[in-house]
Design an enzyme around this catalytic site. Structure first.
Site, PDB file in Angstrom:
ATOM      1  N   GLU A  22      -7.374  -4.164  -7.845  1.00 34.08           N
ATOM      2  CA  GLU A  22      -8.593  -4.253  -8.647  1.00 34.08           C
ATOM      3  C   GLU A  22      -8.273  -4.242 -10.147  1.00 34.08           C
ATOM      4  OE1 GLU A  22     -11.416  -1.374  -7.098  1.00 34.08           O
ATOM      5  OE2 GLU A  22     -11.705  -2.592  -5.302  1.00 34.08           O
ATOM      6  N   GLU A  53     -10.021  -7.619  -0.660  1.00 31.60           N
ATOM      7  CA  GLU A  53     -10.815  -6.472  -0.248  1.00 31.60           C
ATOM      8  C   GLU A  53     -12.265  -6.914  -0.206  1.00 31.60           C
ATOM      9  OE1 GLU A  53     -11.619  -2.176  -2.196  1.00 31.60           O
ATOM     10  OE2 GLU A  53      -9.512  -2.816  -2.232  1.00 31.60           O
TER      11      GLU A  53
END
Length: 184
Positions: free
Chosen positions: A33, A128
């Site tokens: 991320e 994800e």
């Protein structure tokens, strides 16, 4: 701090070395991320993040000698080129999102933003997710995610209906583990 990072890299490298010794390749996604300020590795901006990624890559490949790692660089849902360490340090690009329960959108805009940063020479993963994009819509939209990684528990069973899961895993565009060739 540097000694703590090296200690942690030594520990994980020892585990990854066991997998290499057993002949296993690993899709390795450290510092996921990228660009999100909720993790320590992105809080100081892209320059510091890239220094950390490159250091980790160099340490694990050149110092520890690991060559079984497939380096997956994962942006958050807003891919930002300031957080891209460069194609020489990345095997697969990616982004993530939790689009909302039952939203099976192909996420073409996010795919395109990721592609704009990593370019045509790297596959792009939805590294994800909660809901799994509809494979037919992936094909028709041109969102060419190479893989999806649905987060655990409720994201699999609440974000996706049972009928959608059956549809996805039986779709001709999706390859499941039992359909892979014997790489041995």
């Amino acid at each position: 701090m540097a000694l703590l990072i090296i200690s942690r890299l030594d520990g994980v490298s020892a585990q990854l070395q066991q997998l290499e010794n057993a002949g296993a390749a690993v899709i390795w996604r450290p510092y996921h991320e990228a660009g999100g300020t909720w993790f320590w590795w992105s809080m100081e901006g892209g320059s510091q993040y890239n220094r950390l990624w490159r250091f980790t890559y160099d340490y694990m490949t050149n110092v520890k000698g690991l060559d079984n790692l497939i380096w997956l660089h994962g942006f958050n849902g807003e891919p930002n080129s300031a957080f891209y360490p460069g194609s020489q340090y990345v095997d697969i690009g990616g982004a993530d999102t939790y689009a909302g329960d039952g939203n099976y959108d192909p996420l073409k805009a996010m795919f395109d933003r990721t592609y704009a940063v990593v370019g045509p020479s790297r596959p792009i993963a939805l590294h994800e997710n909660g809901p799994i994009p509809d494979p037919a819509r992936l094909q028709s939209s041109g969102a060419r995610w190479v893989l999806f990684n649905t987060w655990h528990g409720n994201h699999l069973t609440v974000s996706n209906s049972t009928s959608h899961l059956r549809y996805v895993y039986n779709h001709a565009h999706v390859i499941t583990r039992d359909e892979l060739p014997d790489f041995g």
